[in-house]
Design an enzyme around this catalytic site. Structure first.
Site, PDB file in Angstrom:
ATOM      1  N   CYS A 114       7.312 -14.974  12.354  1.00 14.08           N
ATOM      2  CA  CYS A 114       8.451 -14.045  12.258  1.00 14.08           C
ATOM      3  C   CYS A 114       9.526 -14.285  13.311  1.00 14.08           C
ATOM      4  O   CYS A 114      10.658 -13.835  13.145  1.00 14.08           O
ATOM      5  CB  CYS A 114       7.968 -12.600  12.333  1.00 14.08           C
ATOM      6  SG  CYS A 114       6.947 -12.188  10.924  1.00 14.08           S
ATOM      7  N   HIS A 259      14.327  -8.335  13.087  1.00 12.84           N
ATOM      8  CA  HIS A 259      13.392  -8.856  12.092  1.00 12.84           C
ATOM      9  C   HIS A 259      12.960  -7.717  11.176  1.00 12.84           C
ATOM     10  O   HIS A 259      12.843  -6.565  11.612  1.00 12.84           O
ATOM     11  CB  HIS A 259      12.176  -9.489  12.778  1.00 12.84           C
ATOM     12  CG  HIS A 259      11.190  -9.982  11.783  1.00 12.84           C
ATOM     13  ND1 HIS A 259      11.514 -10.944  10.850  1.00 12.84           N
ATOM     14  CD2 HIS A 259       9.905  -9.631  11.535  1.00 12.84           C
ATOM     15  CE1 HIS A 259      10.466 -11.158  10.080  1.00 12.84           C
ATOM     16  NE2 HIS A 259       9.484 -10.380  10.470  1.00 12.84           N
ATOM     17  N   ASN A 289       9.399  -8.508   3.998  1.00 13.99           N
ATOM     18  CA  ASN A 289       9.384  -9.361   5.191  1.00 13.99           C
ATOM     19  C   ASN A 289       9.385 -10.823   4.731  1.00 13.99           C
ATOM     20  O   ASN A 289       8.404 -11.275   4.145  1.00 13.99           O
ATOM     21  CB  ASN A 289       8.118  -9.048   6.012  1.00 13.99           C
ATOM     22  CG  ASN A 289       7.971  -9.918   7.245  1.00 13.99           C
ATOM     23  OD1 ASN A 289       8.715 -10.879   7.445  1.00 13.99           O
ATOM     24  ND2 ASN A 289       6.998  -9.592   8.073  1.00 13.99           N
TER      25      ASN A 289
HETATM   26  N1  ACO Z   1      -1.098   1.053  -0.565  1.00 17.59           N
HETATM   27  C1  ACO Z   1      -1.763   2.206  -0.435  1.00 17.59           C
HETATM   28  N2  ACO Z   1      -2.576   2.489   0.605  1.00 17.59           N
HETATM   29  C2  ACO Z   1      -2.677   1.551   1.565  1.00 17.59           C
HETATM   30  C3  ACO Z   1      -1.992   0.323   1.496  1.00 17.59           C
HETATM   31  C4  ACO Z   1      -1.180   0.094   0.375  1.00 17.59           C
HETATM   32  N3  ACO Z   1      -0.480  -1.042   0.215  1.00 17.59           N
HETATM   33  N4  ACO Z   1      -2.295  -0.395   2.601  1.00 17.59           N
HETATM   34  C5  ACO Z   1      -3.155   0.336   3.331  1.00 17.59           C
HETATM   35  N5  ACO Z   1      -3.376   1.525   2.703  1.00 17.59           N
HETATM   36  C6  ACO Z   1      -4.221   2.626   3.145  1.00 17.59           C
HETATM   37  C7  ACO Z   1      -5.319   2.183   4.069  1.00 17.59           C
HETATM   38  O1  ACO Z   1      -6.430   1.709   3.342  1.00 17.59           O
HETATM   39  C8  ACO Z   1      -5.642   3.475   4.827  1.00 17.59           C
HETATM   40  O2  ACO Z   1      -6.431   4.278   4.008  1.00 17.59           O
HETATM   41  P1  ACO Z   1      -7.609   5.187   4.652  1.00 17.59           P
HETATM   42  O3  ACO Z   1      -6.901   6.143   5.582  1.00 17.59           O
HETATM   43  O4  ACO Z   1      -8.232   5.843   3.465  1.00 17.59           O
HETATM   44  O5  ACO Z   1      -8.520   4.234   5.370  1.00 17.59           O
HETATM   45  C9  ACO Z   1      -4.273   4.149   4.945  1.00 17.59           C
HETATM   46  O6  ACO Z   1      -3.450   3.540   3.937  1.00 17.59           O
HETATM   47  C10 ACO Z   1      -3.634   3.958   6.300  1.00 17.59           C
HETATM   48  O7  ACO Z   1      -3.743   2.571   6.661  1.00 17.59           O
HETATM   49  P2  ACO Z   1      -3.144   2.018   7.988  1.00 17.59           P
HETATM   50  O8  ACO Z   1      -3.365   0.539   8.014  1.00 17.59           O
HETATM   51  O9  ACO Z   1      -3.663   2.818   9.131  1.00 17.59           O
HETATM   52  O10 ACO Z   1      -1.597   2.345   7.729  1.00 17.59           O
HETATM   53  P3  ACO Z   1      -0.379   2.221   8.697  1.00 17.59           P
HETATM   54  O11 ACO Z   1       0.303   3.529   8.780  1.00 17.59           O
HETATM   55  O12 ACO Z   1      -0.730   1.520   9.977  1.00 17.59           O
HETATM   56  O13 ACO Z   1       0.590   1.256   7.866  1.00 17.59           O
HETATM   57  C11 ACO Z   1       1.311  -1.019   7.875  1.00 17.59           C
HETATM   58  C12 ACO Z   1       0.179  -0.055   7.562  1.00 17.59           C
HETATM   59  C13 ACO Z   1       2.486  -0.656   6.973  1.00 17.59           C
HETATM   60  C14 ACO Z   1       0.845  -2.414   7.539  1.00 17.59           C
HETATM   61  C15 ACO Z   1       1.732  -0.872   9.340  1.00 17.59           C
HETATM   62  O14 ACO Z   1       0.594  -0.901  10.166  1.00 17.59           O
HETATM   63  C16 ACO Z   1       2.676  -1.961   9.772  1.00 17.59           C
HETATM   64  O15 ACO Z   1       3.773  -2.104   9.266  1.00 17.59           O
HETATM   65  N6  ACO Z   1       2.321  -2.748  10.767  1.00 17.59           N
HETATM   66  C17 ACO Z   1       3.173  -3.800  11.272  1.00 17.59           C
HETATM   67  C18 ACO Z   1       3.343  -4.917  10.297  1.00 17.59           C
HETATM   68  C19 ACO Z   1       4.078  -6.063  10.933  1.00 17.59           C
HETATM   69  O16 ACO Z   1       5.003  -5.867  11.715  1.00 17.59           O
HETATM   70  N7  ACO Z   1       3.666  -7.267  10.684  1.00 17.59           N
HETATM   71  C20 ACO Z   1       4.209  -8.336  11.471  1.00 17.59           C
HETATM   72  C21 ACO Z   1       4.957  -9.281  10.736  1.00 17.59           C
HETATM   73  S1  ACO Z   1       4.058 -10.424   9.883  1.00 17.59           S
HETATM   74  C22 ACO Z   1       4.164 -11.941  10.705  1.00 17.59           C
HETATM   75  O17 ACO Z   1       4.476 -12.064  11.856  1.00 17.59           O
HETATM   76  C23 ACO Z   1       3.720 -13.111   9.905  1.00 17.59           C
END
Ligand code: ACO
Length: 332
Positions: A114, A259, A289
């Site tokens: 990223c 980003h 992304n």
């Molecule tokens: N649809 C529905 N539910 C989902 C999904 C989905 N796509 N994905 C996860 N959930 C569920 C999980 O299973 C969990 O359910 P549970 O509570 O029953 O266990 C619930 O949603 C919450 O999951 P979390 O992972 O805790 O959700 P969070 O609020 O952290 O959001 C997310 C997840 C959007 C991925 C967030 O953590 C995020 O954006 N993180 C940063 C991502 C990022 O910046 N990536 C870097 C770039 S990539 C690179 O460098 C290559």
């Protein structure tokens, strides 16, 4: 007279094929409301069958060279940022070089995910300010769709990513106070395994077996919450470091090109730094992304919309796998 590196042309390409959150909900257990609330994403683009990373790179690079009034024979160095090269080796850059018809120039891949495009801007800046090269083409191109697992265990990752390419033509200038004013880069390998695709691994014998192929290691895995928390802590620090090095303040900046990993990360950073909404250009809702293609996509669109003009001060910043972070300050 001091030498600087200045962007003379930008290009951006996305495939036509739009994949909405509802489309994904037909394949995996997710829904539009969850994706929009947690990430801000409404849709992303996927390449049609047969379109390669190099195909997209060619479109974006051609537009950037055209705006700069340059052709392949003017390019003295080619930098290609990607985590999704068409081949494992050689790197993607020689294929892009061949497609564009660039000769007798170094062709280098940057594998910084990223932050790849920002590391590329910093590299181009140093190449040019050293006096070694005068014209550098930087391309960020990603096909994420073919690397996603369309299964419930991967839904947190799969919904985030999209395909795109972006490119900048970067050239020597002797105009004072114009071009890349500063950059700040940082890496923290302690978290390298927290956002990763673990296969294929050179230390396995053989590195790709049916066992590995059938394991979840071939799909990207992410500790999403950790990435989020680190991103919102790290981004203000790296932005302030780059601003300080450029000798400008936050208020001087006309456009913040963050980003696009998660809209909430960008909103959090903007509000913690008191950056007004109208100074931030986001496009994650339309593309997701797109990793190394994101920063050029944001700046290209902001330019087209009239938010970046000659003299505008742009702060581009990102955080991603590695973990790595980067910020670049550019006077347009
Ligand atoms: N649809 C529905 N539910 C989902 C999904 C989905 N796509 N994905 C996860 N959930 C569920 C999980 O299973 C969990 O359910 P549970 O509570 O029953 O266990 C619930 O949603 C919450 O999951 P979390 O992972 O805790 O959700 P969070 O609020 O952290 O959001 C997310 C997840 C959007 C991925 C967030 O953590 C995020 O954006 N993180 C940063 C991502 C990022 O910046 N990536 C870097 C770039 S990539 C690179 O460098 C290559």
């Amino acid at each position: 007279m001091s030498i600087r590196a200045r962007v003379t042309g930008t290009g951006f390409f996305v495939p036509d094929n739009v994949v909405t959150n509802d489309d994904l909900a037909k394949l995996i257990n997710t829904n539009d409301e969850w994706i929009q609330q947690r990430t801000g994403i409404r849709e992303r683009r996927y390449v049609p069958e047969g379109m390669s990373n190099v195909d997209m790179a060619e479109h974006a690079a051609t537009d950037a060279m055209k705006e700069a009034g340059r052709t392949a024979s003017d390019v003295q160095a080619l930098l290609a940022a990607t985590l999704s090269p068409d081949y494992t080796f050689p790197s993607n850059a020689p294929f892009i070089q061949e497609r564009l018809g660039i000769r007798n120039a170094p062709a280098i891949d940057l594998r910084n995910q990223c932050t790849g495009f920002l590391y590329g801007l910093a590299t181009a800046d140093v190449f040019i300010r050293s006096g070694r090269y005068e014209r550098v083409l930087l391309v960020g191109s990603e096909i994420q769709s073919s690397g996603m697992e369309f299964a419930d265990r991967s839904r947190d990752v799969t919904v985030i990513f999209g395909d795109a390419a972006g490119a900048f033509m970067i050239e020597k200038t002797e105009e004072p106070d114009r071009g890349i004013l500063s950059f700040a880069l940082r890496g923290d390998g302690r978290s390298a395994d927290d956002l990763a695709t673990r296969a294929e691994r050179a230390y396995e014998m053989p590195r790709l077996s049916m066992e590995i192929f059938e394991s979840e290691d071939i799909w990207p895995r992410m500790k999403g919450r950790k990435v989020f928390l680190e991103a919102v802590r790290e981004l203000p620090e790296i932005i302030n470091k780059a601003l300080e090095r450029a000798g400008v303040t936050l208020d001087d900046v006309d456009l913040f090109a963050f980003h696009q990993a998660n809209l909430r990360i960008n909103q959090w950073v903007a509000s913690s730094m008191n950056i007004p909404d109208e100074k931030v250009w986001n496009n994650i809702e339309r593309y997701g992304n797109t990793t190394a293609a994101t920063i050029p996509s944001v700046i290209h669109e902001a330019r087209q919309a009239g938010f970046v003009k000659d003299g505008s001060l742009v702060c581009a910043a990102g955080f991603g796998a590695g973990f790595t972070s980067a910020a670049v300050i550019v006077r347009w």
